[in-house]
Design a protein around this motif. Structure first.
Motif, PDB file in Angstrom:
ATOM      1  N   LEU A 139      88.893  48.759  70.774  1.00 28.15           N
ATOM      2  CA  LEU A 139      88.782  48.754  72.229  1.00 28.15           C
ATOM      3  C   LEU A 139      88.971  47.351  72.786  1.00 28.15           C
ATOM      4  CD1 LEU A 139      88.012  50.045  74.974  1.00 28.15           C
ATOM      5  CD2 LEU A 139      85.603  49.609  74.375  1.00 28.15           C
ATOM      6  N   GLU A 140      88.329  46.365  72.166  1.00 21.75           N
ATOM      7  CA  GLU A 140      88.427  45.010  72.699  1.00 21.75           C
ATOM      8  C   GLU A 140      89.860  44.494  72.672  1.00 21.75           C
ATOM      9  OE1 GLU A 140      87.475  41.581  69.872  1.00 21.75           O
ATOM     10  OE2 GLU A 140      86.108  43.125  69.146  1.00 21.75           O
ATOM     11  N   ASP A 178      84.683  58.428  75.327  1.00 20.19           N
ATOM     12  CA  ASP A 178      83.584  59.100  74.617  1.00 20.19           C
ATOM     13  C   ASP A 178      83.244  60.454  75.233  1.00 20.19           C
ATOM     14  OD1 ASP A 178      82.228  58.491  76.947  1.00 20.19           O
ATOM     15  OD2 ASP A 178      80.501  57.556  75.955  1.00 20.19           O
ATOM     16  N   GLY A 179      83.966  60.858  76.263  1.00 16.39           N
ATOM     17  CA  GLY A 179      83.721  62.143  76.892  1.00 16.39           C
ATOM     18  C   GLY A 179      82.567  62.162  77.859  1.00 16.39           C
ATOM     19  N   ALA A 180      81.891  61.012  78.032  1.00 19.03           N
ATOM     20  CA  ALA A 180      80.723  60.961  78.917  1.00 19.03           C
ATOM     21  C   ALA A 180      80.801  59.802  79.894  1.00 19.03           C
ATOM     22  CB  ALA A 180      79.445  60.865  78.089  1.00 19.03           C
ATOM     23  N   TYR A 184      84.057  54.217  73.105  1.00 14.33           N
ATOM     24  CA  TYR A 184      83.678  53.763  71.771  1.00 14.33           C
ATOM     25  C   TYR A 184      84.502  52.516  71.420  1.00 14.33           C
ATOM     26  CZ  TYR A 184      81.444  58.321  71.005  1.00 14.33           C
ATOM     27  OH  TYR A 184      80.650  59.428  71.085  1.00 14.33           O
ATOM     28  N   ASP A 185      84.030  51.780  70.425  1.00 13.95           N
ATOM     29  CA  ASP A 185      84.776  50.612  69.942  1.00 13.95           C
ATOM     30  C   ASP A 185      86.003  51.020  69.139  1.00 13.95           C
ATOM     31  OD1 ASP A 185      82.948  48.837  71.060  1.00 13.95           O
ATOM     32  OD2 ASP A 185      81.743  48.722  69.238  1.00 13.95           O
ATOM     33  N   ARG A 196      80.491  56.407  65.510  1.00 17.22           N
ATOM     34  CA  ARG A 196      81.387  55.521  66.245  1.00 17.22           C
ATOM     35  C   ARG A 196      80.531  54.604  67.110  1.00 17.22           C
ATOM     36  NH1 ARG A 196      85.844  59.108  69.138  1.00 17.22           N
ATOM     37  NH2 ARG A 196      86.764  57.054  69.576  1.00 17.22           N
ATOM     38  N   ASN A 197      80.604  53.316  66.825  1.00 18.27           N
ATOM     39  CA  ASN A 197      79.760  52.347  67.520  1.00 18.27           C
ATOM     40  C   ASN A 197      80.266  52.086  68.931  1.00 18.27           C
ATOM     41  OD1 ASN A 197      78.022  51.974  65.353  1.00 18.27           O
ATOM     42  ND2 ASN A 197      79.321  50.396  64.445  1.00 18.27           N
ATOM     43  N   ARG A 198      79.350  51.517  69.714  1.00 17.32           N
ATOM     44  CA  ARG A 198      79.666  51.134  71.077  1.00 17.32           C
ATOM     45  C   ARG A 198      79.024  49.783  71.336  1.00 17.32           C
ATOM     46  NH1 ARG A 198      80.038  55.404  74.322  1.00 17.32           N
ATOM     47  NH2 ARG A 198      78.169  56.309  73.383  1.00 17.32           N
TER      48      ARG A 198
END
Length: 356
Positions: A139-140, A178-180, A184-185, A196-198
């Motif tokens: 993501l970053e 993330d659907g919400a 996620y990373d 899956r981390n965040r």
């Protein structure tokens, strides 16, 4: 690793003549106690002149250092995310201070990533090392590169940069959602992991979520893509409680909040027959040094810009003259072809509030 660069007073006196050593020790603030682990990191006394690289004293110390000490290892991997941050910084420097060399450096870095860190399917990769690229980007990486491309456009106004900013942002929405309402990373197309981390906190490097929020809001406002802006708002709302309770841990996220809540200006410069007039209008807009001014540059070929930035559709050069369209929030002013009137328009949009 740092010992490669450290010196003691005795080491200086052993290699330099007495009088010269005294001057050098004073000039570079070398002390018996040292300023790091009993040794000294050389740093100039305020007001002293930095010696030239060809200075024989510098050359002598450098020769001793190279011959008698082990140089620290250098990390030579190239990371997409870190380069995205640098591209954004260099492009912003160029736009704010008329620094063409900075823009050229930013563009070269972007071109390297586009050539070497995108695989055959168009998937962005994270790392390049000794001629080999690998690891699906996180993501970053996507958020930072999108930010860099956005700043490239705001500095050089090439449609390709805006296209890239939109592309990487849209890919980010697909791969990391993330659907919400958050991200996620890691992406949906990578190896399956237990969880899956965040990453949320902004530390030495800003979190991907924080960068993404700012990009979504700014890119949405620049282009008129309300879907992007609303996605950025939703993202900030998901974590607003953390931002309010621990603001010092979310500096980059709060910049996105400031972008959202603070007053801003969206401008379109439509080039007329006299391109120099359009350039002068750009100077006026940039000369205000307002932090939240987003500028679109509309030339004669507008088909792709119409697709990328629906906000400016229908905005034309009035009577063939270069024209500026200004909006702030829900308020839009009459388009102007006059430099003085443009300056007045900016004053009417309350410059003091815009600088806040």
């Amino acid at each position: 690793e740092g010992t490669f660069y450290l010196w003691t007073e005795n080491q200086i006196r052993e290699v330099l003549p007495t009088g010269v050593a005294d001057q050098f020790i004073e000039r570079f603030q070398v002390t018996k106690a040292g300023n790091f682990a009993g040794k000294s990191i050389l740093h100039l006394t305020p007001g002293a002149q930095l010696p030239d690289d060809n200075d024989p004293l510098v050359q002598k110390l450098r020769t001793i250092r190279e011959g008698q000490r082990t140089r620290p290892h250098r990390d030579e991997k190239i990371l997409t995310g870190w380069n995205g941050l640098m591209i954004a910084a260099l492009a912003r420097l160029s736009a704010n201070h008329e620094h063409p060399a900075a823009l050229q450096a930013a563009q070269r870095a972007h071109d390297f990533i586009a050539t070497n860190l995108v695989d055959g399917s168009g998937r962005l990769l994270r790392r390049f090392f000794h001629g080999e690229a690998g690891i699906p980007a996180f993501l970053e990486d996507y958020a930072s590169l999108a930010w860099g491309c956005l700043e490239l456009y705001l500095s050089g106004f090439t449609t390709a940069s805006l296209r890239a900013a939109v592309h990487w942002t849209e890919q980010l929405l697909v791969l990391f959602d993330d659907g919400a309402g958050s991200f996620y990373d890691t992406a949906t197309d990578t190896e399956v992991v237990i969880t899956r981390n965040r990453s949320l906190q902004d530390g030495a490097l800003p979190a991907g979520i924080s960068i993404a929020a700012g990009v979504l809001i700014r890119l949405g406002r620049l282009t008129g893509r309300t879907d992007l802006e609303e996605r950025g708002i939703t993202l900030l709302e998901q974590h607003a409680g953390l931002y309010s309770r621990f603001p010092s841990a979310y500096a980059q996220a709060l910049l996105a909040v400031d972008e959202l809540l603070g007053p801003g200006v969206e401008a379109t410069i439509v080039c007329g027959r006299n391109r120099n007039e359009a350039a002068r209008m750009l100077q006026v807009l940039r000369g205000q040094e307002l932090p939240r001014v987003l500028i679109l540059w509309k030339g004669t070929q507008n088909a792709e810009l119409d697709r990328l930035a629906p906000r400016q559709r229908g905005q034309m050069a009035l009577n063939g003259l270069s024209t500026v369209y200004l909006c702030s929030g829900r308020r839009c002013l009459e388009p102007t072809t006059d430099i003085d009137q443009l300056d007045g328009h900016l004053n009417s949009l309350n410059k003091d509030d815009l600088r806040a």
